[in-house]
Design a protein around this motif. Sequence first.
Motif, PDB file in Angstrom:
ATOM      1  N   TYR A 194       0.820  -1.217   0.000  1.00 49.90           N
ATOM      2  CA  TYR A 194       0.000   0.000   0.000  1.00 49.90           C
ATOM      3  C   TYR A 194       0.859   1.274   0.000  1.00 49.90           C
ATOM      4  O   TYR A 194       0.469   2.295  -0.562  1.00 49.90           O
ATOM      5  CB  TYR A 194      -0.940   0.023   1.210  1.00 49.90           C
ATOM      6  N   ASN A 195       2.016   1.201   0.627  1.00 49.94           N
ATOM      7  CA  ASN A 195       2.904   2.374   0.668  1.00 49.94           C
ATOM      8  C   ASN A 195       3.362   2.807  -0.726  1.00 49.94           C
ATOM      9  O   ASN A 195       3.789   3.946  -0.907  1.00 49.94           O
ATOM     10  CB  ASN A 195       4.132   2.093   1.534  1.00 49.94           C
ATOM     11  N   TRP A 196       3.299   1.892  -1.697  1.00 51.28           N
ATOM     12  CA  TRP A 196       3.758   2.215  -3.050  1.00 51.28           C
ATOM     13  C   TRP A 196       2.622   2.564  -4.005  1.00 51.28           C
ATOM     14  O   TRP A 196       2.864   2.884  -5.174  1.00 51.28           O
ATOM     15  CB  TRP A 196       4.581   1.049  -3.614  1.00 51.28           C
ATOM     16  N   LEU A 197       1.373   2.512  -3.530  1.00 50.23           N
ATOM     17  CA  LEU A 197       0.261   2.897  -4.416  1.00 50.23           C
ATOM     18  C   LEU A 197       0.400   4.360  -4.846  1.00 50.23           C
ATOM     19  O   LEU A 197       0.726   5.223  -4.021  1.00 50.23           O
ATOM     20  CB  LEU A 197      -1.076   2.730  -3.693  1.00 50.23           C
ATOM     21  N   PRO A 198       0.136   4.673  -6.123  1.00 58.23           N
ATOM     22  CA  PRO A 198       0.127   6.084  -6.546  1.00 58.23           C
ATOM     23  C   PRO A 198      -0.914   6.878  -5.768  1.00 58.23           C
ATOM     24  O   PRO A 198      -1.907   6.324  -5.278  1.00 58.23           O
ATOM     25  CB  PRO A 198      -0.252   5.995  -8.031  1.00 58.23           C
ATOM     26  N   LEU A 199      -0.697   8.178  -5.647  1.00 57.96           N
ATOM     27  CA  LEU A 199      -1.593   9.042  -4.872  1.00 57.96           C
ATOM     28  C   LEU A 199      -2.595   9.802  -5.746  1.00 57.96           C
ATOM     29  O   LEU A 199      -3.570  10.344  -5.231  1.00 57.96           O
ATOM     30  CB  LEU A 199      -0.781  10.058  -4.061  1.00 57.96           C
ATOM     31  N   ALA A 200      -2.344   9.874  -7.051  1.00 59.71           N
ATOM     32  CA  ALA A 200      -3.245  10.616  -7.936  1.00 59.71           C
ATOM     33  C   ALA A 200      -3.001  10.197  -9.383  1.00 59.71           C
ATOM     34  O   ALA A 200      -1.940   9.644  -9.715  1.00 59.71           O
ATOM     35  CB  ALA A 200      -3.026  12.126  -7.783  1.00 59.71           C
ATOM     36  N   HIS A 201      -4.003  10.456 -10.223  1.00 59.24           N
ATOM     37  CA  HIS A 201      -3.910  10.169 -11.659  1.00 59.24           C
ATOM     38  C   HIS A 201      -4.408  11.388 -12.425  1.00 59.24           C
ATOM     39  O   HIS A 201      -5.349  12.058 -11.982  1.00 59.24           O
ATOM     40  CB  HIS A 201      -4.748   8.942 -12.027  1.00 59.24           C
ATOM     41  N   CYS A 202      -3.799  11.650 -13.568  1.00 61.58           N
ATOM     42  CA  CYS A 202      -4.213  12.780 -14.407  1.00 61.58           C
ATOM     43  C   CYS A 202      -4.639  12.250 -15.774  1.00 61.58           C
ATOM     44  O   CYS A 202      -3.855  11.584 -16.458  1.00 61.58           O
ATOM     45  CB  CYS A 202      -3.080  13.796 -14.551  1.00 61.58           C
ATOM     46  N   LEU A 203      -5.892  12.521 -16.130  1.00 62.19           N
ATOM     47  CA  LEU A 203      -6.460  12.005 -17.372  1.00 62.19           C
ATOM     48  C   LEU A 203      -6.299  13.034 -18.487  1.00 62.19           C
ATOM     49  O   LEU A 203      -6.835  14.148 -18.397  1.00 62.19           O
ATOM     50  CB  LEU A 203      -7.956  11.685 -17.181  1.00 62.19           C
ATOM     51  N   ASN A 204      -5.545  12.663 -19.512  1.00 64.26           N
ATOM     52  CA  ASN A 204      -5.334  13.530 -20.685  1.00 64.26           C
ATOM     53  C   ASN A 204      -4.905  14.949 -20.318  1.00 64.26           C
ATOM     54  O   ASN A 204      -5.256  15.922 -20.999  1.00 64.26           O
ATOM     55  CB  ASN A 204      -6.601  13.590 -21.555  1.00 64.26           C
ATOM     56  N   ASN A 205      -4.167  15.078 -19.223  1.00 66.31           N
ATOM     57  CA  ASN A 205      -3.681  16.388 -18.741  1.00 66.31           C
ATOM     58  C   ASN A 205      -4.799  17.363 -18.409  1.00 66.31           C
ATOM     59  O   ASN A 205      -4.557  18.564 -18.260  1.00 66.31           O
ATOM     60  CB  ASN A 205      -2.745  17.057 -19.778  1.00 66.31           C
ATOM     61  N   ARG A 206      -6.055  16.841 -18.270  1.00 63.48           N
ATOM     62  CA  ARG A 206      -7.199  17.741 -18.069  1.00 63.48           C
ATOM     63  C   ARG A 206      -7.961  17.490 -16.763  1.00 63.48           C
ATOM     64  O   ARG A 206      -8.601  18.395 -16.228  1.00 63.48           O
ATOM     65  CB  ARG A 206      -8.229  17.601 -19.220  1.00 63.48           C
ATOM     66  N   VAL A 207      -7.938  16.252 -16.267  1.00 61.86           N
ATOM     67  CA  VAL A 207      -8.740  15.897 -15.094  1.00 61.86           C
ATOM     68  C   VAL A 207      -7.841  15.229 -14.063  1.00 61.86           C
ATOM     69  O   VAL A 207      -7.156  14.248 -14.378  1.00 61.86           O
ATOM     70  CB  VAL A 207      -9.889  14.925 -15.471  1.00 61.86           C
ATOM     71  N   LEU A 208      -7.832  15.764 -12.841  1.00 56.25           N
ATOM     72  CA  LEU A 208      -7.032  15.166 -11.771  1.00 56.25           C
ATOM     73  C   LEU A 208      -7.942  14.319 -10.879  1.00 56.25           C
ATOM     74  O   LEU A 208      -9.007  14.770 -10.459  1.00 56.25           O
ATOM     75  CB  LEU A 208      -6.333  16.233 -10.929  1.00 56.25           C
ATOM     76  N   VAL A 209      -7.506  13.088 -10.614  1.00 55.29           N
ATOM     77  CA  VAL A 209      -8.282  12.158  -9.784  1.00 55.29           C
ATOM     78  C   VAL A 209      -7.460  11.798  -8.554  1.00 55.29           C
ATOM     79  O   VAL A 209      -6.319  11.346  -8.674  1.00 55.29           O
ATOM     80  CB  VAL A 209      -8.633  10.872 -10.568  1.00 55.29           C
ATOM     81  N   MET A 210      -8.039  12.015  -7.371  1.00 56.35           N
ATOM     82  CA  MET A 210      -7.402  11.613  -6.109  1.00 56.35           C
ATOM     83  C   MET A 210      -8.485  11.133  -5.170  1.00 56.35           C
ATOM     84  O   MET A 210      -9.665  11.405  -5.382  1.00 56.35           O
ATOM     85  CB  MET A 210      -6.608  12.769  -5.483  1.00 56.35           C
ATOM     86  N   HIS A 211      -8.113  10.439  -4.096  1.00 54.62           N
ATOM     87  CA  HIS A 211      -9.131   9.870  -3.216  1.00 54.62           C
ATOM     88  C   HIS A 211      -9.851  10.938  -2.396  1.00 54.62           C
ATOM     89  O   HIS A 211     -11.073  10.952  -2.312  1.00 54.62           O
ATOM     90  CB  HIS A 211      -8.508   8.836  -2.278  1.00 54.62           C
ATOM     91  N   GLY A 212      -9.084  11.835  -1.751  1.00 53.09           N
ATOM     92  CA  GLY A 212      -9.669  12.804  -0.827  1.00 53.09           C
ATOM     93  C   GLY A 212      -9.978  14.133  -1.487  1.00 53.09           C
ATOM     94  O   GLY A 212     -11.102  14.403  -1.882  1.00 53.09           O
ATOM     95  N   GLY A 213      -8.979  14.989  -1.592  1.00 57.28           N
ATOM     96  CA  GLY A 213      -9.264  16.287  -2.189  1.00 57.28           C
ATOM     97  C   GLY A 213      -8.086  17.226  -2.206  1.00 57.28           C
ATOM     98  O   GLY A 213      -6.925  16.798  -2.236  1.00 57.28           O
ATOM     99  N   LEU A 214      -8.404  18.525  -2.140  1.00 52.59           N
ATOM    100  CA  LEU A 214      -7.397  19.575  -2.342  1.00 52.59           C
ATOM    101  C   LEU A 214      -6.756  20.012  -1.028  1.00 52.59           C
ATOM    102  O   LEU A 214      -6.914  19.361  -0.003  1.00 52.59           O
ATOM    103  CB  LEU A 214      -8.018  20.742  -3.105  1.00 52.59           C
ATOM    104  N   PHE A 215      -6.084  21.151  -1.067  1.00 54.18           N
ATOM    105  CA  PHE A 215      -5.013  21.423  -0.116  1.00 54.18           C
ATOM    106  C   PHE A 215      -5.248  22.663   0.748  1.00 54.18           C
ATOM    107  O   PHE A 215      -6.044  23.534   0.420  1.00 54.18           O
ATOM    108  CB  PHE A 215      -3.703  21.572  -0.899  1.00 54.18           C
ATOM    109  N   SER A 216      -4.466  22.733   1.819  1.00 51.48           N
ATOM    110  CA  SER A 216      -4.539  23.874   2.729  1.00 51.48           C
ATOM    111  C   SER A 216      -3.719  25.056   2.198  1.00 51.48           C
ATOM    112  O   SER A 216      -3.736  26.128   2.780  1.00 51.48           O
ATOM    113  CB  SER A 216      -4.022  23.471   4.116  1.00 51.48           C
ATOM    114  N   ARG A 217      -3.013  24.837   1.073  1.00 51.32           N
ATOM    115  CA  ARG A 217      -2.233  25.919   0.442  1.00 51.32           C
ATOM    116  C   ARG A 217      -2.752  26.175  -0.966  1.00 51.32           C
ATOM    117  O   ARG A 217      -3.239  25.267  -1.619  1.00 51.32           O
ATOM    118  CB  ARG A 217      -0.758  25.513   0.327  1.00 51.32           C
TER     119      ARG A 217
END
Length: 482
Positions: free
Chosen positions: A319-342
């Motif tokens: 599990y430590n090596w699972l990717p954290l996000a995927h980007c589809l055609n440089n247009r859509v970002l997919v992640m499990h949780g969400g965005l950032f405090s910055r």
Amino acid sequence: MDSQVTENAKLAEKYKEDANQCFNNQDFNQAIELYAKAIELNPNVAVYYANRSFAYLKTECFGYALTDADKSIEIDKSYVKGYYRRAAAHMSLGKFKMALKDYETVTKARPNDKQAKMKYTECNKIVKKMAFEKAIAVDDVKKSIADSINLENIVIEDDYSGPKLEDGNVTLEFMEDLMETYKKQGKLHRIYAYKILLDVKQLFMKQSTLVDIAIPDDSKFTVCGDIHGQFYDLMNIFKLNGLPSPSNPYLFNGDFVDRGSFSVECIFTLFGFKLLYPEHFFMSRGNHESQTMNQMYGFEGEVKAKYTAQMSELFTEVYNWLPLAHCLNNRVLVMHGGLFSRDDVELTEIRNIDRNRQPPEEGIMCELLWSDPQPQNGRAPSKRGVGVQFGPDVTKNFLEKNDLDYIIRSHEVKSEGYEMAHDGKCITVFSAPNYCDSMGNMGAFITLRGKDLKPTFVTYKAVPHPDVKPMAYANSLLSLIC
């Protein structure tokens, strides 16, 4: 004035009774609203906060649950249920030492309470185990579980008739056989289970933290949200949408395991397809692909029951090596949780995250796994107690900064299985229908085509499963919550 106070107190009690009824009917969100009304009318009653804390625990708003438990104790320091609720919130967040203090308070106040004593003892065991592991850990040379496994020493019994890898490789025939075996509640031999884990670890180690996916114009691509050990619902997704293949690629967006009691079956099915179609089947890490969550919410217990303690440690490494996000055609970002405090986070920073570790309690890796959207602009402390809540303006700024169209995330139960928020720029997809056999929600997945990446939603109801309750393998301390 006194009569008004009395009237408010009576009405508050009525709201509490109605809320309790909603809670008993498992309508936790309505219960939360009614407890809030009681609190508004009569804000100095400890039980209202403790009850709402329990409802927040049920909806996984652990941060809010903690705040309410604190408030109930502040109002009445002798209110034992307040300490119970606070301990449960701390446990849910993996803060075992703080939970232990509250269980200690409960056992002192109620020395004859057997359940309280049991919870104190169980929590104490976890704290001692963690202290022991920390004491023996060698920071600079941590031995890999994967390196200690010798498949040649594992014997395949003569009476084993389940699925077999072909020359050590996953094939489509193997996957079909595996799924049929699991449907009949059969088991994969441990030698093949270990081989899949060792091979998939090597595969994930070669992948980036942020994986770029190219979807041709006329090709379909499917994104699924949380599965949470609901194997028979996973099979229903494949029935509705077709098995994974080079022409039918999938991305599963985290939380494959925990809570549902068929997590082992889910994860080996998903890992098998990853090995079979490494360029057409993708998996993101969720907040439940972590050691603390797996200890509490059932996956570790399930692996130990169906295989070995050593295998549960190997899962943690994988599990430590699972990717954290995927980007589809440089247009859509997919992640499990969400965005950032910055506001200044760019895709390059995500790519450069050192992900081979347990999720930290703050920072962008934590937020990718834990954050949630909120309807109002700006940011707020997370209702979960981890990550951040982010508004439409935060989403808009992030998309503009990184030249993206929208984000897809999972992580939250939605009654229809999905939700479009932030002017359609923040999409939630959740694929575990009737979550925990109690929420009554639909499940959903998203299909889109490369040419326009326009999301289409497919929703479905839960299907029957064998009579094994959710959380059957969870830590006994969580009986307060689930």
